[in-house]
Design an enzyme around this catalytic site. Structure first.
Site, short mmCIF file in Angstrom:
data_model
loop_
_atom_site.label_atom_id
_atom_site.label_comp_id
_atom_site.label_asym_id
_atom_site.label_seq_id
_atom_site.Cartn_x
_atom_site.Cartn_y
_atom_site.Cartn_z
N CYS A 155 0.71 -1.48 0.52
CA CYS A 155 0.10 -0.18 0.00
C CYS A 155 0.83 1.02 0.48
O CYS A 155 1.43 1.56 1.34
CB CYS A 155 -0.86 -0.87 0.94
SG CYS A 155 -1.79 1.42 1.01
N CYS A 186 -0.71 3.87 2.21
CA CYS A 186 -0.60 3.55 3.64
C CYS A 186 1.88 4.22 4.00
O CYS A 186 1.32 5.16 5.09
CB CYS A 186 -0.83 2.49 4.27
SG CYS A 186 -2.13 1.85 3.51
N ASP A 187 2.24 3.71 3.38
CA ASP A 187 3.79 3.39 3.72
C ASP A 187 4.29 5.12 2.75
O ASP A 187 5.86 4.74 2.90
CB ASP A 187 3.79 1.66 3.49
CG ASP A 187 3.43 1.86 4.77
OD1 ASP A 187 3.12 1.73 5.62
OD2 ASP A 187 2.68 -0.05 3.87
#
Ligand code: NDP
Length: 313
Positions: free
Chosen positions: A135, A138-139
């Site tokens: 992701c 997200c990261d």
């Protein structure tokens, strides 16, 4: 303790929330369990430019927050909780939440979506949370001014590569074929981005690094006469190679195809079990769009309403 409901919705992507909007407006008092990732896959994307009604675009998290609020406005009972087991052998159907609570329900809308796939190489587990991610949204933040690689050649991979290029110093795309599968517009954006380098006909053999990812060993044109070993230095390794439908807990009862997508009667959300409907990506190997998921969520809620009125007559 067992709780009895008329309409249970499992999953909280566009399909689940749309089903909740329609079911609550039809006075079915739906209960929706959000699952492990409230809001579903869209909460891990950034810009959404193709959902009708947003001329300037929106973001995945905003869109999902709006859908959730809209469902709650009509009284949908939205709960944290993950369905861990089902018994769909006969109505009322039994669904266990978080291994404890049992819900008895006349109808179910399955909208559990799909989950990101991994390559299956041991290094993905070894470096999980230490440089390997599925992701980018997200990261990606952790890789500002660093080098990263994205595996895959579809729309997701392109989207993630473009997103990461906004943060990282350099983005490699590792693509196993000599072409991208993504839509033309996404391909153009990738090719125009000077930070992205597409490595066609490359496959990943493994990752290197002390504790955290520091590089990847690739093979170019595997099995061909000019096969070549390639090493790239990277700090992050992002998977974007497709998804697996989240249908395992329904499989003993609900028919799926060989990949796991729930089979529905074409043009309807009806499964092989009366009163059980499937909506969104868990039943859609073809389109997998937020808007198509929302559309099938609406269909499922309408079918629940019809099924219950026929049953109750
Ligand atoms: P896709 O199935 O479209 O693409 C998967 C990519 O991963 C392909 O390039 C595939 O390669 C590659 N791949 C699969 N398995 C492996 C493997 N083991 N090793 C290396 N590469 C692998 O998935 P997406 O998630 O990209 O997209 C799913 C759907 O969602 C599509 O319909 C897409 O259009 C849509 N989508 C739309 C968006 C938008 O409109 N904004 C954004 C994101 C997705 P190969 O081509 O060789 O099979």
């Amino acid at each position: 303790m067992t709780e009895k409901v008329r309409c249970l919705i499992i999953g909280s992507g566009p399909a689940g929330y749309t089903a909740a909007i329609y079911a609550s407006r039809a006075n079915l008092a739906p209960v929706l369990y959000e699952g492990m990732q409230p809001g579903g896959q869209l909460t891990t994307t950034t810009e959404v430019e193709n959902f009708p009604g947003y001329p300037e675009g929106t973001t995945g998290p905003e869109l999902m927050a709006d859908l959730r609020k809209q469902a709650q406005r009509f009284g949908a009972d939205i709960r944290y909780g993950h369905v861990t087991a089902t018994d769909l052998s006969q109505a009322p159907y039994k669904v266990t939440v978080d291994g404890e609570k049992v819900i008895e329900t006349d109808t179910i809308i399955i909208s559990t979506g799909a989950t990101a796939k991994y390559l299956g190489i041991p290094d993905e587990t070894k470096y999980a949370g230490s440089g390997v991610s599925a992701c980018a949204t997200c990261d990606g933040f952790f890789y500002r001014k660093m080098k990263v690689a994205v595996v895959g050649g579809g729309d997701t991979a392109c989207e993630e590569a473009i997103y990461l290029a906004g943060l990282a110093e350099k983005v490699y795309m590792i693509v196993r074929k000599p072409f991208l599968r993504a839509s033309k517009i996404m391909q153009e954006r990738v090719f125009k981005n000077s930070k992205i380098e597409v490595l066609f006909e490359h496959e990943t053999l493994g990752l290197t690094g002390e504790k955290v990812v520091q590089g990847a060993n690739l093979v170019k044109r595997r099995g061909q006469a000019d096969e070549e070993q390639v090493h790239i230095e990277i700090d992050g390794f992002f998977l974007a190679i497709g998804h697996k439908p989240n249908s395992d807990i329904f499989k003993p009862w609900v028919e799926t195809d060989e990949v796991g997508y729930i089979k529905t009667i074409p043009g309807t959300p009806k499964t092989n079990v009366p009163g059980i409907f499937a909506a969104g990506d868990v039943a859609d190997p073809h389109y997998r769009q937020a808007i198509t998921a929302a559309g099938t969520g609406c269909q499922a809620a309408i079918e629940v309403e019809r099924y219950l009125s026929e049953k109750e007559l």
